[in-house]
Design an enzyme around this catalytic site. Structure first.
Site, PDB file in Angstrom:
ATOM      1  N   LEU A  42     -49.822   9.704 -11.140  1.00 44.33           N
ATOM      2  CA  LEU A  42     -50.390  10.161 -12.400  1.00 44.33           C
ATOM      3  C   LEU A  42     -50.982   8.943 -13.094  1.00 44.33           C
ATOM      4  CD1 LEU A  42     -47.526  12.475 -13.794  1.00 44.33           C
ATOM      5  CD2 LEU A  42     -49.620  13.200 -12.631  1.00 44.33           C
ATOM      6  N   ASP A  43     -52.056   9.137 -13.855  1.00 50.82           N
ATOM      7  CA  ASP A  43     -52.625   8.036 -14.620  1.00 50.82           C
ATOM      8  C   ASP A  43     -51.589   7.463 -15.579  1.00 50.82           C
ATOM      9  OD1 ASP A  43     -55.060   8.533 -13.413  1.00 50.82           O
ATOM     10  OD2 ASP A  43     -55.808   9.772 -15.050  1.00 50.82           O
ATOM     11  N   ARG A  44     -51.792   6.213 -15.970  1.00 44.40           N
ATOM     12  CA  ARG A  44     -50.866   5.538 -16.881  1.00 44.40           C
ATOM     13  C   ARG A  44     -50.582   6.397 -18.123  1.00 44.40           C
ATOM     14  NH1 ARG A  44     -50.085  -0.032 -19.141  1.00 44.40           N
ATOM     15  NH2 ARG A  44     -51.569  -0.839 -17.610  1.00 44.40           N
TER      16      ARG A  44
END
Length: 317
Positions: free
Chosen positions: A141-143
Site C-alpha cells: 500500500l502507498d505510504r
C-alpha cells in the site's frame, strides 16, 4: 527454510509457441508473481536453451527453459517496536490494518521505520521469498494509504498468496473520499496505466507502455462538494485508484501527486484499503477481512454524517 536453490525445467508445448518468455512463465508458474519472474530473469536465473533469457524472447515448440530459484535471502533488517493493528493471525499469515504514513518496506529513500521493521519486532519468523528488504511482503500500500494488508509467515503461504494476486482472484475494496459530486452513482473505469512519460514519480493513462487496469466504483454518499466512493479493484497497478479517479475528474482529496487544487485540503490522501478477501493458502477456505478507517478518515467524512458511518470493530471471517 531451505538453503538449497530449486531448479524448474520446462519444455514449451505447441500451444505456447510464439508467446513471450515472461508471458509463458506467468502462465506456467502461477505460484510466482510477475514481479518475481521479472526479478529472476534480470538476475540471469532463467535460461532458454542453455543461454540467459530475456523477458521478450519469443518461444518455439520444444524450447527448453530452466528457472533457478535461489534460496531466500537472509533477513537483516533491524526490528523496531512500532505498534501495528492486527486484524487476524494464524500460523501462515497475518492481516493488519496499516496506519497512514507508514512505508511498507525499506527502499532507497528510507531504510528504517517501515512496516517491515515493525513486523520483525512482532513476528521474528517471516517468509524470505521477498528477499531481505521485503520479508513476508506479498503486496503493498502507498505510504499514505491505510487499511488491509496481508503478510506471509512462511514461503508456502507467500507463494499461494502471490499466485492469487497474480491471477486477480483477490477481492480488494477501497474507500476513497473524492472532490465533487459524480454524475453517475456507479461505473467502471478501464484505462491502461503506466509510468508517466516525463515525470517518473507519477503514473499515467497516457503511457504508451501502459498495462490493463480496471476499477469499479460506487457512490456511497455525496454532499455536492465531496463524495465517498467504494472502489473495487480488478487489477493491481501502481497508484491505480488515484490515477483512475483523477481521470474521472474526481481526484482523491489530499492527494499531493494527482489531487491538483484539492491536494492541500488534507494532510494525506483520503484513501483506505477497506476490505480484503482471498483463499487461505493452506486450508483453501475463503477469508474476508475488513479494516475500520483511521481517525483522520472518520473525521474527513463527518460532513456526510449522519448519512454514513463505519462499524466500530473490524470484521473477519
Amino acid at each position: 527454510m531451505s538453503e538449497q536453490s530449486t531448479t524448474i525445467e520446462l519444455v514449451v508445448p505447441k500451444v505456447s509457441a510464439r508467446l513471450r518468455l515472461d508471458q509463458f512463465l506467468a502462465r506456467a508458474l502461477p505460484k510466482f508473481s510477475r514481479s518475481r519472474i521479472q526479478q529472476l530473469i534480470r538476475r540471469k536465473s532463467v535460461t532458454l536453451n542453455g543461454s540467459p533469457a530475456r523477458p521478450r524472447d519469443l518461444l518455439h515448440l520444444g524450447d527448453r527453459i530452466e528457472v533457478n530459484e535461489p534460496p531466500p535471502e537472509k533477513i537483516d533488517n533491524r526490528p523496531e517496536a512500532i505498534p501495528i493493528e492486527i486484524i487476524y493471525e494464524d500460523d501462515d499469515l497475518i492481516v493488519i490494518n496499516k496506519q497512514p504514513g507508514l512505508v511498507v518496506h525499506p527502499g532507497a529513500g528510507q531504510r528504517e521505520h517501515t512496516l517491515v521493521n515493525a513486523l520483525l519486532h512482532h513476528f521474528p519468523k517471516l517468509s524470505g521469498i521477498g528477499g531481505k528488504e521485503r520479508p513476508g511482503i506479498v503486496h503493498r500500500l502507498d505510504r499514505e494509504t491505510s487499511g488491509c494488508l496481508v503478510v506471509a509467515k512462511n514461503d508456502e503461504a507467500h507463494r499461494g498468496l502471490s499466485a492469487q494476486f497474480a491471477a486477480r482472484t483477490v477481492e480488494k475494496i477501497y474507500l476513497a473520499l473524492v472532490a465533487g459530486k459524480l454524475r453517475k452513482s456507479s461505473g467502471t473505469i478501464e484505462e491502461k496505466i503506466g509510468r508517466h512519460p516525463v515525470d517518473r514519480q507519477r503514473m499515467s493513462i497516457a503511457s504508451k507502455r501502459g498495462r490493463a487496469a480496471k476499477t469499479e466504483y460506487r457512490v456511497l454518499r455525496s454532499s455536492g462538494e465531496l463524495s465517498l466512493l467504494e472502489c473495487r479493484l480488478h487489477s493491481g497497478r501502481t497508484h491505480q485508484v488515484r490515477v483512475h479517479l483523477k481521470h474521472l475528474g474526481h481526484p482523491v482529496l489530499g492527494d499531493k501527486i494527482y489531487g491538483g487544487r484539492f491536494a492541500k485540503l488534507f494532510p494525506r490522501q483520503m484513501l483506505h484499503a477497506w476490505k480484503l478477501g482471498f483463499q487461505h493458502p493452506r486450508t483453501l477456505e475463503w477469508k474476508n477481512f475488513e479494516a475500520p478507517p483511521p481517525r483522520d478518515f472518520e473525521t474527513a467524512v463527518k460532513p456526510l454524517r449522519p448519512l454514513f458511518s463505519f462499524a466500530s470493530r473490524p470484521r473477519s471471517g
